[in-house]
Design an enzyme around this catalytic site. Structure first.
Site, PDB file in Angstrom:
ATOM      1  N   ARG A  75     -33.128 -46.913 -62.234  1.00 61.47           N
ATOM      2  CA  ARG A  75     -31.952 -46.164 -61.786  1.00 61.47           C
ATOM      3  C   ARG A  75     -31.466 -46.728 -60.460  1.00 61.47           C
ATOM      4  O   ARG A  75     -32.173 -46.666 -59.457  1.00 61.47           O
ATOM      5  CB  ARG A  75     -32.324 -44.683 -61.637  1.00 61.47           C
ATOM      6  CG  ARG A  75     -31.133 -43.778 -61.464  1.00 61.47           C
ATOM      7  CD  ARG A  75     -31.518 -42.324 -61.391  1.00 61.47           C
ATOM      8  NE  ARG A  75     -32.371 -42.060 -60.244  1.00 61.47           N
ATOM      9  CZ  ARG A  75     -32.751 -40.850 -59.874  1.00 61.47           C
ATOM     10  NH1 ARG A  75     -32.414 -39.797 -60.567  1.00 61.47           N
ATOM     11  NH2 ARG A  75     -33.503 -40.691 -58.809  1.00 61.47           N
ATOM     12  N   SER A 111     -29.596 -36.271 -69.968  1.00 59.09           N
ATOM     13  CA  SER A 111     -30.025 -35.145 -69.144  1.00 59.09           C
ATOM     14  C   SER A 111     -29.355 -33.869 -69.624  1.00 59.09           C
ATOM     15  O   SER A 111     -28.139 -33.851 -69.820  1.00 59.09           O
ATOM     16  CB  SER A 111     -29.614 -35.361 -67.680  1.00 59.09           C
ATOM     17  OG  SER A 111     -30.116 -36.581 -67.209  1.00 59.09           O
ATOM     18  N   LYS A 134     -32.259 -35.720 -55.774  1.00 63.32           N
ATOM     19  CA  LYS A 134     -30.878 -35.720 -56.276  1.00 63.32           C
ATOM     20  C   LYS A 134     -30.190 -34.483 -55.710  1.00 63.32           C
ATOM     21  O   LYS A 134     -30.805 -33.427 -55.626  1.00 63.32           O
ATOM     22  CB  LYS A 134     -30.892 -35.605 -57.811  1.00 63.32           C
ATOM     23  CG  LYS A 134     -30.568 -36.902 -58.534  1.00 63.32           C
ATOM     24  CD  LYS A 134     -30.622 -36.711 -60.031  1.00 63.32           C
ATOM     25  CE  LYS A 134     -29.273 -36.630 -60.657  1.00 63.32           C
ATOM     26  NZ  LYS A 134     -29.363 -36.482 -62.120  1.00 63.32           N
TER      27      LYS A 134
END
Ligand SMILES: Nc1ncnc2c1ncn2[C@@H]1O[C@H](COP(=O)(O)OP(=O)(O)OP(=O)(O)O)[C@@H](O)[C@H]1O
Ligand SMILES: Cc1ncsc1CCO
Ligand SMILES: [Mg+2]
Length: 517
Positions: A43, A112, A141
């Site tokens: 990521r 997700s 996040k």
């Protein structure tokens, strides 16, 4: 439904900003692979395309060597460029149909999801797995949605169990050595459980990513002690085992960490001492890890006071004891009495596992989400035994715990076997904190009886209620005031006698197995 061949057990998701000083992302990933991660997702939210491809190639060489898949976050073009095994896409990223068209039928596509509606859409679009989260608030996040917790994961699993195609699941969001065990082993519904956990900072930011990965993998693959319950308990065999656990409290002097309201503090400490356990009262988060690593420790969380930061304190303590596989007793004091308390209990169950949940009828009904006549902090006894037994049994099974519902008659269940106990004295209802200190007693006994928590709960209630019967008729006892010191004396005398081989007091036990008619 045959689960696919991909092993989702321990899914590493990278984050370049969490790498400790003095090492590299590539090095952390290499060590995590050594520790046994079964899947990697690269990521990179801010990397230039050329750097992203470079890094992806390097990491893909490592994952190929280890025989595990590499997925690319968001960037289908990069997945195609390096021939990665798949992609992970978020709710705001490229749509699944387009990604599938570009990647073909054999690549892994994951998405997700936070809600059943999102899971349903993802399933319809043809994803291979869903990442359920965030389970907890996460520092890695910026949260766009509130954390879903264990109950959020259960809802999605429940939905997926009704879908004809097997869609794999991982949980994500602050999963680490303190939280992972509860999430993996409590996020289950009949016929479905998680396929694994996705982990970011606990591995990427670790000093020793291999060791953390190894431990996390073992947590995912090995059910903890509280997953096993002993089938078909009968009263005589449980009674026969009680003297040994009560003696063991005297010989092992378990450390009982009480987080308990100020009304009950002194009484609970004295009760712990009177049965041979060693009490400590603390709400200081920085010392919880030290306490939790004391051998034979146990934690009591008594939610008596609704202070501003109470849930944060309780969850910090629960995390410390869970990490060390030490038992936790929850006393949801006045659970249904206010909106604050209902919300707090909900968060507790959404985050943690408890070895024993003890409360009066109103409290247990409220925890179970059932209506009751509960007012204030006193017990009521309006409902029928059958209703109580059903509620207690269902709650124990769902939360993989032992539930103790107190009152004139006490009902105890492990989800399979339910006992009804009828000892005690009316004075117990006339003094404050009589239920609270029972939580301390059960904590002391469960500390030395992890493998049989049902036995510990039955032993605690019988010891306490038979001591109360004897205290009520002890010389000089005239009412609730003189009853309190006599109760401490009896707890001391009965446990001393037991340790010296005389458990004849148990003959007074009024106990039966509850069988639904
Ligand atoms: N009327 C009664 N007769 C006999 N025993 C009782 C009676 N009421 C309660 N007990 C016993 O007292 C203990 C505490 O149970 P109770 O249901 O009163 O707890 P509680 O309401 O949570 O108490 P508190 O909030 O004051 O701490 C249990 O061991 C229970 O068996
Ligand atoms: C009276 C009281 N108020 C909050 S906790 C407590 C002790 C009984 O649970
Ligand atoms: Mg009773």
């Amino acid at each position: 439904m045959v689960p696919p061949k991909v092993d989702y057990s321990l899914y590493l998701v990278t984050d370049p900003y969490l790498v400790p000083v003095g090492t590299t992302l590539e090095e952390q990933v290499r060590r995590a692979i050594d520790g046994g991660v079964t899947l990697v997702q690269l990521r990179e939210k801010d990397a230039e395309t050329c750097d992203f491809i470079e890094r992806a190639k390097t990491i893909h060489a490592m994952t190929k060597k280890a025989g595990i898949p590499l997925l690319i976050n968001d960037r289908v073009d990069i997945a195609l460029a390096i021939d990665a095994e798949g992609v992970h896409i978020g709710q705001e990223d490229i749509d699944v149909a387009t990604a599938r068209k570009l990647l073909g039928p054999d690549k892994i596509i994951g998405m997700s999801v936070s809600y059943v509606s999102e899971a349903a859409k993802a399933v319809e679009d043809g994803v291979d797995y869903v990442g359920i989260g965030a389970i907890y608030d996460t520092a890695t996040k910026t949260p766009k949605k509130p954390p879903v917790g264990i109950n959020g994961a259960r809802k999605i699993l429940s939905y997926l169990s009704s879908v004809p195609r097997y869609v794999s699941t991982v949980a994500i969001g602050s999963l680490n050595l303190k939280t992972a065990r509860n999430v993996v082993h409590l996020s289950t519904v009949p016929g479905r459980c998680l396929d694994g956990i996705a982990v970011v900072s606990a591995i990427i930011a670790a000093e020793d990513p291999a060791a953390v990965s190894k431990e996390l993998l073992s947590i995912v693959r090995n059910p903890p002690y509280w997953m096993s319950i002993i089938p078909n308990r009968d009263v005589p065999s449980v009674l026969a085992d009680i003297p040994a656990v009560i003696s063991k409290v005297r010989s092992a002097t378990p450390f009982v960490h009480n987080i308990i309201n100020r009304v009950a503090t002194n009484f609970a400490a004295n009760v712990n001492l009177s049965i041979g356990s060693s009490p400590a009262m603390s709400e200081n988060i920085p010392e919880f890890d030290d306490f939790a690593s004391i051998p034979n420790s146990a934690l009591l969380i008594n939610m008596g006071y609704g202070t501003n930061d109470w849930v944060e304190t309780y969850l910090a303590a629960a995390g410390a004891y869970a990490k060390n596989l030490r038992p936790i007793v929850l006393d949801p004091v006045a659970a249904g009495a206010s909106e604050l308390r209902r919300g707090a209990v909900k968060s507790m169950l959404n985050h943690s596992h408890f070895d024993v949940i003890k409360g009066n009828e109103g409290e247990i009904f409220s925890v179970a989400g059932e209506a009751s006549q509960m007012r204030g902090v006193d017990s009521t006894s309006s409902s029928q035994l059958q209703k109580k037994a059903n509620v207690v049994e269902a709650l124990a099974a769902k939360e993989k715990t032992i539930v103790v519902l107190t009152g004139k008659e006490d009902v105890i269940s492990d989800g399979m076997t339910t006992f009804v106990l009828r000892n005690g004295h009316a004075y117990l209802a006339d003094i404050t904190a009589s239920g609270c200190v029972l939580g301390s007693i059960i904590g002391a006994i469960v500390a030395v009886s992890l493998e049989d928590r049902f036995l510990a709960a039955v032993a605690g209630v019988l010891l306490y209620t038979i001591a109360a019967e004897r205290a009520a008729v002890a010389p000089g006892v005239r009412g609730p005031g003189t009853f309190i010191p006599a109760l401490l004396d009896e707890l001391y005398l009965l446990t001393m006698a037991t340790a010296n081989g005389d458990a004849s007091w148990l003959e007074a036990a009024k106990i039966e197995r509850y069988i639904e008619t």
